[in-house]
Design a protein around this motif. Structure first.
Motif, mmCIF file in Angstrom:
data_model
loop_
_atom_site.group_PDB
_atom_site.id
_atom_site.type_symbol
_atom_site.label_atom_id
_atom_site.label_comp_id
_atom_site.label_asym_id
_atom_site.label_seq_id
_atom_site.Cartn_x
_atom_site.Cartn_y
_atom_site.Cartn_z
ATOM 1 N N ALA A 147 -17.749 -30.552 5.573
ATOM 2 C CA ALA A 147 -17.024 -31.471 4.702
ATOM 3 C C ALA A 147 -17.711 -31.585 3.345
ATOM 4 N N ASP A 205 -17.163 -28.307 1.538
ATOM 5 C CA ASP A 205 -15.767 -28.229 1.093
ATOM 6 C C ASP A 205 -15.575 -28.998 -0.206
ATOM 7 N N ARG A 207 -13.158 -36.547 5.444
ATOM 8 C CA ARG A 207 -12.916 -35.102 5.525
ATOM 9 C C ARG A 207 -13.375 -34.543 6.874
#
Length: 205
Positions: free
Chosen positions: A29, A32, A51
């Protein structure tokens, strides 16, 4: 880790081990968000938790603060150190340069690292954490250079720390900024090593 330490967390009851899947989801996460262009200072634990599909408490049981989480995310970009043959300084230096700027995860280091730079300039804890991430690979290269001095492959008066920068800088800037599109990234590590060795080679070379 200097100034940035992952939380040890409370003692866990038997039969409730830490979830590797949750750890990976949290790290993914963070990466990302960075790969999408979110600067490190703008990332929040709330955004990471959303996320990753976990609660904030799950993150705080694993990491003491956001800085510790970001440092772990950087560490997860790094692959294993390459195996060095020890047969020649040239081959070992090229082996150490090939992974520079590359990631062992799907997230491209070239997309992630620029979003961390401003935070490392602003935050001493992040800078110290980054230094601990890169120092082991830097020490490996330092060991190769010092071995080359002993064997005569490199000059006896070699400035080792400056040579580390001369070797790593071009490869890193090419991967991070794609500074010169005429340079082939596949052959760049060997070309950089050969160019630098022209200036630092010793009598045995």
């Amino acid at each position: 880790m200097i100034g940035v330490t992952a939380a040890a967390g409370p003692p866990r009851a038997p039969g409730r081990p830490r979830s590797t899947r949750a750890d990976e989801a949290i790290i993914d996460a963070v990466l990302d968000l960075l790969a999408e262009g979110t600067n490190a200072e703008a990332i929040s634990i709330e955004a990471v938790a959303a996320r990753a599909g976990v609660g904030k408490a799950t993150i705080y049981r694993r990491w003491a603060n956001k800085e510790a989480l970001l440092v772990d995310a950087i560490m997860n970009l790094k692959g294993q150190s390459p195996d060095l043959t020890g047969t020649s300084v040239r081959d070992d230096l090229a082996a150490l340069l090939r992974p520079v700027g590359r990631s062992r995860r799907p997230h491209p280091a070239a997309a992630v690292l620029p979003c961390l730079i401003s935070e490392m300039h602003r935050n001493e804890q992040m800078w110290a954490g980054y230094q601990q991430v890169v120092e082991p690979r830097r020490q490996l290269m330092r060991d190769v250079l010092e071995r080359g001095i002993r064997t005569g492959e490199l000059r006896a008066d070699l400035d080792v720390e400056l040579t580390l920068a001369l070797l790593t800088g071009p490869v890193l800037i090419q991967h991070e900024l794609r500074w010169n599109p005429r340079l082939d990234p596949a052959s760049l590590p060997e070309r950089v090593v050969d160019a630098v060795l022209e200036g630092i080679g010793g009598p045995a070379r």
